[in-house]
Write a protein that holds these residues in place. Structure first.
Motif, short mmCIF file in Angstrom:
data_model
loop_
_atom_site.label_atom_id
_atom_site.label_comp_id
_atom_site.label_asym_id
_atom_site.label_seq_id
_atom_site.Cartn_x
_atom_site.Cartn_y
_atom_site.Cartn_z
N THR A 35 0.82 -1.20 0.00
CA THR A 35 0.00 0.00 0.00
C THR A 35 0.86 1.26 0.00
O THR A 35 0.52 2.24 -0.66
N GLY A 40 -1.96 4.37 -3.27
CA GLY A 40 -3.39 4.51 -3.55
C GLY A 40 -3.87 3.30 -4.34
O GLY A 40 -3.18 2.28 -4.42
N CYS A 41 -5.01 3.44 -4.96
CA CYS A 41 -5.57 2.35 -5.76
C CYS A 41 -4.66 2.07 -6.95
O CYS A 41 -4.25 2.98 -7.66
N ALA A 46 -6.82 6.47 -6.87
CA ALA A 46 -7.48 7.16 -5.76
C ALA A 46 -6.74 6.88 -4.46
O ALA A 46 -6.48 5.74 -4.11
N SER A 47 -6.39 7.95 -3.75
CA SER A 47 -5.65 7.78 -2.49
C SER A 47 -6.47 8.23 -1.29
O SER A 47 -6.02 8.12 -0.16
N ARG A 49 -9.43 6.97 -0.38
CA ARG A 49 -10.38 5.93 0.01
C ARG A 49 -9.67 4.77 0.70
O ARG A 49 -8.47 4.60 0.55
N LEU A 51 -8.46 1.04 1.12
CA LEU A 51 -7.98 0.11 0.11
C LEU A 51 -8.26 -1.33 0.53
O LEU A 51 -8.19 -1.67 1.70
N GLN A 52 -8.54 -2.16 -0.48
CA GLN A 52 -8.80 -3.57 -0.27
C GLN A 52 -7.75 -4.37 -1.02
O GLN A 52 -7.16 -3.88 -1.99
N CYS A 74 -9.33 0.34 -4.58
CA CYS A 74 -10.46 0.95 -3.89
C CYS A 74 -11.66 0.02 -4.06
O CYS A 74 -11.67 -0.86 -4.93
#
Length: 168
Positions: A35, A40-41, A46-47, A49, A51-52, A74
């Motif tokens: 990560t 980010g994603c 996208a940073s 949100r 993360l999964q 994300c």
């Protein structure tokens, strides 16, 4: 007498059986390093949100949670990708496939360097972010991506699963 339950219950049961059949070796420190390296994603960037963990090669297609196969995503990208093959999904969403492949190779290379230092204490030091010394290009040849770190050395990456492209 209903024994099967709902569709969601049956799907969850199938997933847990699939997960139990393979060995997953992604540790919490490796996930933290991933990560941090991606920032980010991995797909949309996208940073802001949560993360999964997303498997590039989905578990339903033989993938597993390993450092080589997991990228941070994300919730929107992870749900949209579902169990699709990553490059086909990126083309469909009109995301930059080449930039993703290059970045994934750079992150994997940097994290391997850090792992080798942690494991044996040998090797060369990695720069502060782990990315400054990596100069990489990726070419898509047929259905296989080839990553080249210098003009003379090239290492084939895993071919894209489920994709049959022919060159014209």
């Amino acid at each position: 007498m209903a024994t099967g339950g709902s569709r969601r219950t049956r799907a969850a049961r199938k997933r847990s059986k699939r997960m139990a059949r393979v060995e997953h070796d992604l540790t919490a420190p490796q996930w933290a390093a991933l990560t941090d390296a991606w920032g980010g994603c991995a797909y949309c960037g996208a940073s802001d949100r949560a993360l999964q963990k997303d498997c590039v090669l989905p578990i339903s297609r033989g993938g597993r949670y390993t450092l080589e196969n997991v990228v941070p995503a994300c919730a929107a990208c992870n749900a949209s990708k579902c169990n699709d093959e990553v490059t086909a999904w990126m083309r469909r969403k009109r995301l930059d496939e080449k930039a993703f492949l290059v970045r994934q190779y750079e992150v994997r290379l940097a994290l391997r360097s850090v792992q080798s230092l942690d494991a044996g204490g040998h090797g060369t030091a990695v720069p502060s972010t782990g990315m400054e010394s990596v100069s990489t290009t990726v070419e898509v040849v047929g259905s296989a991506a080839v990553a080249m770190s210098s003009p003379t050395a090239c290492q084939p990456m895993k071919p894209c699963v489920g994709e049959n492209r022919t060159t014209a």
